[in-house]
Motif scaffolding. Structure first.
Motif, short mmCIF file in Angstrom:
data_model
loop_
_atom_site.label_atom_id
_atom_site.label_comp_id
_atom_site.label_asym_id
_atom_site.label_seq_id
_atom_site.Cartn_x
_atom_site.Cartn_y
_atom_site.Cartn_z
N LEU A 356 -4.55 -1.79 -36.77
CA LEU A 356 -4.33 -1.55 -38.33
C LEU A 356 -5.46 -0.67 -38.63
O LEU A 356 -5.07 0.25 -39.25
CB LEU A 356 -4.38 -2.78 -38.94
CG LEU A 356 -4.39 -2.78 -40.17
CD1 LEU A 356 -3.08 -2.38 -40.83
CD2 LEU A 356 -4.71 -4.33 -40.97
N GLY A 359 -5.27 2.52 -36.33
CA GLY A 359 -3.73 3.41 -36.91
C GLY A 359 -3.92 4.25 -38.17
O GLY A 359 -3.37 5.37 -38.32
N LEU B 53 -0.54 -1.15 -46.84
CA LEU B 53 -1.48 -0.40 -45.67
C LEU B 53 -0.60 -0.46 -44.26
O LEU B 53 -0.43 0.15 -43.73
CB LEU B 53 -2.80 -0.90 -45.83
CG LEU B 53 -3.58 -0.64 -44.61
CD1 LEU B 53 -3.78 1.05 -44.64
CD2 LEU B 53 -4.87 -1.70 -44.68
N VAL B 54 0.03 -1.79 -44.19
CA VAL B 54 0.58 -2.00 -42.71
C VAL B 54 1.88 -1.03 -42.67
O VAL B 54 1.92 -0.29 -41.75
CB VAL B 54 0.85 -3.31 -42.64
CG1 VAL B 54 1.65 -3.78 -41.28
CG2 VAL B 54 -0.27 -4.20 -42.65
N THR B 57 0.89 2.69 -42.34
CA THR B 57 0.35 2.99 -40.94
C THR B 57 1.41 3.24 -40.16
O THR B 57 1.64 4.24 -39.46
CB THR B 57 -0.66 1.96 -40.75
OG1 THR B 57 -1.47 1.78 -41.69
CG2 THR B 57 -1.40 2.40 -39.38
N LYS B 61 2.56 6.68 -38.37
CA LYS B 61 2.35 6.62 -36.56
C LYS B 61 3.69 7.31 -36.09
O LYS B 61 3.71 7.98 -35.12
CB LYS B 61 2.21 5.15 -36.21
CG LYS B 61 0.49 4.93 -36.07
CD LYS B 61 -0.16 5.60 -35.07
CE LYS B 61 -1.59 5.85 -35.74
NZ LYS B 61 -2.32 6.74 -35.09
N ARG B 75 -4.61 5.62 -48.27
CA ARG B 75 -3.76 4.73 -48.95
C ARG B 75 -4.38 4.12 -50.09
O ARG B 75 -5.75 3.73 -49.84
CB ARG B 75 -3.52 3.83 -47.85
CG ARG B 75 -2.83 2.44 -47.85
CD ARG B 75 -2.15 1.69 -48.90
NE ARG B 75 -3.32 0.84 -49.71
CZ ARG B 75 -2.83 -0.19 -50.72
NH1 ARG B 75 -1.73 0.00 -51.05
NH2 ARG B 75 -3.87 -0.75 -51.18
N THR B 218 -0.24 -5.92 -53.10
CA THR B 218 -0.32 -6.54 -51.98
C THR B 218 -1.50 -7.65 -51.45
O THR B 218 -1.29 -8.26 -50.50
CB THR B 218 -0.49 -5.47 -50.90
OG1 THR B 218 -1.59 -4.99 -50.64
CG2 THR B 218 0.46 -4.18 -50.94
#
Lengths: 570, 345, 349
Positions: A356, A359, B53-54, B57, B61, B75, B218
């Motif tokens: 996380l 990444g 954020l997750v 990401t 990616k 972010r 979030t």
């Protein structure tokens, strides 16, 4: 073999002493470093958006929610922090410096470890530990006492919580001052009092205390200043609790639409209070500030604690465990959990936080930025500190007093104020540095100059000028003498200063937060961003990486400094 | 003609995003094969996004993996990003190529500043009309809701609040966590919608409930899932959905007074130094692949080819509250100011 | 070797003149000491000569060429001088050999040449077996010799010594005085030697310049200064003496509280007053009947080779007398003192 002295041209050249030119330039740079941003800050305070002279910013300070409330809150918190820090640090310093408590070196070492932990990471760690419901300590409390679901022992999102967290990161500074003073205090005075029949309490009250008191007050002021000017901890703990301190308020003025003029006006009182307190500290302390704990000379008469030796050690260890180790342990724990309140079992342990964090495509870049600015500002900052300290210690140029003043002046500029000032100064021609790492470099150089300079000055004062004269008379120029004689002799001081600046740059958030862009982000700001997004596990990973990197860099710096340096007895 | 068809489509759906007719609506662009090569030449793309954020990401990616183009991901909350872009532009820094905001009011002011190159990937034309915002200013590559919720371990379903007004019950004092409109575009949306539907008294009373004031939309789902607070007063549905899928003890509430809808809009900035990569990224944002990632991470999608998980509450069962982007643009500042006054921070 | 001339040299710190229009010539190959109490300006003079300080007036010239004036100075590193410091100023991070080689390396001599000269100098100084040691591992005397070796090995035009022995204990100091003179006799560098110790100055110097308040009070050969002081300050500073004050009553005669003194040498103050110096060992102590000045022994101290008496003269003044240990008198005993005119010296102030 002729000396070739007969021309006046030669004489004039000699008088100017070419080696003074780089030194003079350094002085000029220093002046710019301090005066340019402060000039703009002042200009912004007394002008409005259109640039016309105006008192509206100052008048707006009368608005209670804008200024007065945060100001009073800040003052109260700072008082609490200073008191608590002294309460923790002074007894510990006394134990370590003046008693036969076991493991004194370990205790000193543990205090120093806490310098590595940036306070904003500590604040996040304490959220993990003492948030009223999910905090581990409160969970344990409920588990042990069987208290109700919503009962809690600690609430970190409160003024008391903030005071505690700030104090546990300010107390090392007070400790260093107090331990230093106690170390250096001539033991024979106490002994003389004892011989003259003064009881232990009498000796303490009449001899020890008056001698330590100035250092104590100075420590109090340092802790007060730290608490007053810190941004990270209150931003992480006070905002959720629904109140502002001055630094968070100033920062909030930079949210859209940014009100730089008002922020400048808000920063002014902070600047003035800081200047006042520093003057006070100087009066109290003379010129002893900032110097780090040194070795002790002679074997002092240590107070015998008798049966209390081990309980005292336990108490000291407990204190250091809570303030230094516990937060770092909880970070390790949180770094391996998906949700930070999960129990720590084989099923819940995860590496998910690592990808996380890494990444985030810019994390590696951010780490690189942090290291680069840290190393460069430590190197440049130390170089400047050496030069300026040299000029003032050797009175090498006319006006060296001014240089000394300029080098210490930034101590009076809180980080957030400097952030505002640099933002104003360097978002315009001729120095459009915003968005580059240069502006951060300037910020760190400015912020770290006073402690770096004072450390180097102390080092120069401990270095007999004749060592340098001896080199010059034998034919080495000023610069060559600096390089061949002074530099090797100051190696350890230089390394210590380098580490000090490096760690300072890594820890900095309050100026940094206003000066980074996406391209020039530093770990401190990334952690702050993650905190705003609630990614506590990610913060734990990043925080641990940051501390590990810091520790490695510091170790390398010390290793480099000690290679090939002098035999025993020096 | 195109316009008419879409307008009809829009009217026929349950969604009601504003799509005021504007002259400069750009032609939708298909994904041309040479765009990929040109984008790769650009090498990287700066993406400033308000997404979770997750999720962000994962999208970054996946894009990097597919095209070998680095995504420099910034972010933050929508309101922070808005401020950051303004600040960077004022200093002649243009790192941002594509911006994704949960406060589409921003696109209105950016457009007014002449900062946008409106761009519509052709894929979107197969979606409902509302996926193209403000007549082509931005594309809505995902949307979400702002809902209250509670921790199922700490609160029994029968005790849980059912509506916004239930949050004002004394028994929830000091048990609430709430996000901030000064940071989060989603919460700006919510504050605009609810202050109109429930009035500001709702927030004035809520402020007396001792809420834990966090920043990002979030964050409340995470704090609630952790058990730090039993109830979240508001939170991004997409993050909640994701946490629930991960097994968090989080239960969402869809109040009968209405649930604010958050359109998440993406734009290409005019000053972009890497326009080809930016366009390719826009194409990617609306690709079925990316839409699948969005939904797998809890966000809702306009893409008819992507199906929502069965356990999500279907939109048809929710009373939705929409905001006009122009209203957002006009009122956001006042809303934030008023909110700050009420909540103290 | 070069002649060194200081003329009208002045250095002010604020309004205070640390060195005040000072004139001094050091002949080539001579050793001149600047002798005086602390604060007399001798160290400042040395710093001016070495180029560390810039004069406010006057000039310094070496071999006829000006190296310092108010207009500018040749920096220390270009003066080809050497200096011995009070603290020795050995570099603690360098070994003995490295310390000594430092100046030669700066002169970019061939490596072998440096090696040879360092070894020769270490031999001269009897430091050969310490060459690999660090200064901290040496005794004070050894450190001092390293300092000398380091200064001499570069064959300076001028050698400057700043209180070089003040950090040594007494017996070592004695030994090093002779060492310094021995080295000077061997190398014959033009040398300025700053000290506050008159015995040191007498042992080592060709010429002593006694300094006071930034000026040279008197300069001369050691015996000159000792036997023929011009002022009370010089007379007192070089060895102990008795000073008697009174009126001038004749061409060569003074009246000090009724004690008549005939002075065969010296100069008289112009205002008719008289200041007379007579060294304690020049006074003869004899029985009460003998001698020109009767008095009573107040203190008698046995010093081994000599006896030290304090005698209160009937005329008033108290005098110190150094006599051979054969001359015995007890406290309270009546004695007579003889003050030979040849050793009574009139002082100008």
């Amino acid at each position: 073999m002729s000396l070739a002295l007969n021309t006046t041209r030669r004489l004039r050249l000699g008088h100017v002493d070419l080696s003074l030119i780089p030194l003079g330039l350094a002085g000029l740079f220093l002046a710019m470093l301090v005066l340019l941003p402060l000039g703009w800050l002042l200009a912004y305070t007394v002008t409005d958006e259109s640039g016309a002279l105006s008192w509206t910013n100052v008048v707006e300070l009368a608005d209670t929610s804008l200024f007065l409330e945060p100001f009073i809150t800040t003052f109260g918190i700072a008082l609490g922090v200073a008191s608590l820090a002294c309460l923790l640090a002074v007894p510990l310093a006394w134990l370590v410096a003046r008693t036969d408590v076991p493991a004194r070196r370990l205790l000193r070492g543990l205090v120093m470890v806490s310098f590595i932990t940036p306070p904003f990471i500590g604040a996040v760690a304490w959220v993990l530990l003492a948030a009223p419901n999910s905090g581990l300590l409160n969970q344990y409390y409920r588990g042990i006492t069987g208290a109700g679901t919503f009962d809690y022992l600690f609430n970190i999102f409160s003024a008391a919580g903030i005071i505690f967290v700030m104090a546990s990161y300010a107390f090392p500074y007070v400790f260093v001052l107090a331990a230093n003073t106690l170390d250096r205090m001539p033991h024979d005075l106490e002994e003389a009092s004892a011989i003259l029949g003064g009881g232990r309490w009498h000796t303490f009250r009449r001899v020890t205390l008056p001698m330590v008191l100035p250092a104590l007050l100075a420590g109090f002021i340092i802790a007060f200043l730290q608490a007053m000017t810190q941004f990270g901890t209150p931003a992480i703990l006070a905002l959720p609790a629904g109140f502002h301190v001055l630094t968070t308020k100033i920062w909030s003025l930079f949210q859209f639409p940014p009100k730089a003029h008002l922020a400048a006006a808000c920063a002014m009182p902070l600047l003035l209070v800081t200047i006042f307190l520093l003057r006070l500290e100087k009066t109290l302390l003379g010129r002893r500030g900032y110097t780090m704990v040194g070795g002790k000379s002679g074997s002092p008469q240590l107070a015998k604690l008798g049966v209390w030796r081990w309980p005292a050690l336990l108490l000291a260890l407990l204190l250091l465990f809570v303030t230094v180790l516990l937060p770092n342990l909880v970070l390790v724990r949180a770094s391996m959990l998906r949700s930070v309140s999960d129990p720590w079992t084989l099923e819940t342990i995860t590496w998910a936080n690592v990808p996380l964090v890494f990444g985030l495509s810019n994390t590696v870049g951010v780490l690189k930025n942090t290291l680069v600015t840290g190393v460069v500002s430590a190197t440049l900052g130390t170089a400047f500190a050496v030069l300026i300290a040299y000029l003032t210690a050797r009175r090498a140029v006319p006006g060296h007093q001014v240089l000394g003043f300029l080098a210490t002046a930034p101590a009076a500029i809180p980080g957030i104020v400097l952030g505002v000032a640099l933002f104003i100064a360097y978002t315009r021609p001729p120095f459009q540095l915003y968005g580059t790492l240069w502006i951060l470099l300037l910020a760190f150089l400015t912020i770290e100059m006073p402690p770096a300079y004072q450390q180097m000055q102390a080092a120069f004062r401990g270095l007999n000028p004749e060592l340098e004269d001896a080199s010059r008379i034998l034919g080495a120029g000023r610069m060559k003498s600096l390089a061949k004689v002074v530099a090797p002799l100051l190696k350890t001081s230089v390394a210590a200063t380098w580490c000090f600046v490096f760690i300072g740059a890594i820890r900095e958030l309050s100026a940094t937060i206003l000066l980074t862009t996406s391209n020039t982000k530093l770990v401190s700001v990334l952690i702050y961003d993650l905190n705003e997004g609630g990614a506590l596990g990610g913060i734990a990973v990043l925080g641990l990486v940051l501390m590990a990197v810091t520790a490695v860099v510091v170790l390398i710096a010390n290793r480099v400094a000690h290679v090939g340096v002098m035999p025993d007895g020096r | 003609m195109e316009v008419t068809r879409r307008t009809v489509l829009a009217a026929s759906t349950i969604m009601g995003f504003a799509s005021a007719a504007q002259a400069q609506r750009p032609e939708p662009q298909p994904l041309a094969p040479d765009l990929v090569a040109a984008a790769k030449k650009d090498g990287k793309i700066g993406w400033y996004t308000a997404d979770d954020l997750v999720l962000a990401t994962k999208v970054a990616k996946a894009f990097e993996a597919k095209y070998g183009i680095t995504v420099q991901l910034e972010r933050s909350g929508a309101e922070r990003i808005y401020q950051r872009i303004a600040q960077e532009y004022a200093s002649n820094i243009s790192e941002v190529d594509v911006a994704t905001t949960s406060d589409v009011g921003h696109t209105v002011s950016w457009n007014a500043n002449g900062w946008l190159t409106p761009f519509i990937p052709a894929e979107v034309t197969k979606w409902p009309a509302q996926a193209i915002g403000s007549n082509g200013l931005y594309i809505v590559d995902k949307f979400t809701l702002v809902t209250p919720g509670y921790n199922g371990r700490l609160v029994k379903a029968e005790d849980a609040p059912k509506s916004w007004n239930d949050l004002l019950d004394q028994k929830w004092k000091n048990k609430l966590v709430k996000a901030h409109p000064g940071y989060s575009g989603a919460i700006t949306n919510e504050t605009l919608a609810l202050s109109r539907t429930l009035g500001w008294e709702f927030y004035e009373k809520l402020a007396k409930q001792g809420v834990l004031q966090v920043q990002s939309a979030t964050d409340p789902p995470m704090r609630t899932a952790q058990g730090e607070r039993a109830i979240m007063a508001d939170g991004a549905e997409n993050t909640s959905n994701r946490l629930i899928m991960e097994g968090a003890p989080l239960v969402l509430i869809y109040p009968p007074e209405g649930v604010p809808v958050v359109a998440v809009g993406s734009v290409v900035m005019k000053r972009s130094q890497r326009p080809n990569a930016a366009q390719l990224f826009m194409h990617y944002l609306v690709s079925p692949e990316c839409q699948a990632i969005n939904v797998a991470n809890g966000a809702r999608s306009f893409d008819p080819s992507v199906t929502e998980p069965a356990n999500w509450t279907h939109l048809s069962k929710i009373k939705l509250l929409f905001n006009d982007p122009n209203d957002l643009a006009k009122e956001a500042e006042e809303i934030k100011k008023r909110y700050t006054k009420i909540f103290g921070v | 070797m070069s002649k060194l001339v200081l003329s009208g040299l002045t250095k002010r710190y604020g309004s205070h003149a640390a060195v005040d229009t000072l004139d001094l010539t050091v002949e080539s190959g001579h050793l001149v000491s600047l002798l005086g109490p602390s604060g007399c300006g001798k160290t400042t003079t040395l710093r001016l000569v070495s180029g560390f300080a810039v004069p406010d007036g006057g000039s310094i010239s070496v071999a006829g060429q000006v190296v310092s004036s108010a207009r500018g100075v040749v920096p220390p590193e270009k003066r080809e001088m050497s200096m011995i410091f009070q603290s020795y100023a050995l570099w603690p991070h360098l070994t003995v050999a490295e310390n000594v080689a430092y100046g030669l390396k700066l002169r970019k001599l061939p490596r072998a040449d440096i090696e040879r000269r360092v070894q020769a100098m270490l031999d001269t100084m009897q430091l050969r077996r310490f060459e690999a040691r660090y200064p901290a591992e040496l005794s004070g005397g050894q450190q001092q010799r390293v300092g000398l070796a380091r200064a001499l090995v570069v064959e300076p035009k001028i050698l400057l010594l700043d209180e070089p022995l003040s950090n040594l204990d007494a017996s070592l100091r004695e030994e090093m005085r002779h060492e310094i003179r021995r080295l000077h006799d061997r190398f014959h560098y033009t040398t300025i030697y700053v000290t506050h110790d008159q015995a040191e100055a007498m042992t080592t110097s060709d010429l002593i310049a006694v300094m006071r308040d930034g000026k040279i009070e008197q300069a001369g050969a050691p015996d000159d200064i000792y036997e023929r002081p011009e002022t009370e300050f010089v007379a007192r500073f070089i060895g102990s003496t008795n000073i008697l004050r009174g009126r001038r009553v004749g061409e060569h005669e003074a009246d000090c509280d009724g004690l008549r003194l005939v002075c065969e040498s010296g100069h008289w103050p112009e205002d008719g007053s008289a200041v007379v110096s007579i060294r304690p060992h020049r006074i003869t102590l004899s029985g009460a009947a003998d001698g020109s000045a009767p008095g009573t022994v107040e203190r008698a101290i046995y010093l081994g080779a000599q006896r030290h008496y304090i005698v209160a003269l009937d005329a008033g003044p108290k005098l110190q007398v150094l006599a051979s240990s054969d001359v015995l008198a007890h406290e309270g005993e009546r004695v007579g003192l003889t003050l030979p005119p040849a050793h009574c010296r009139a002082l100008i102030r």
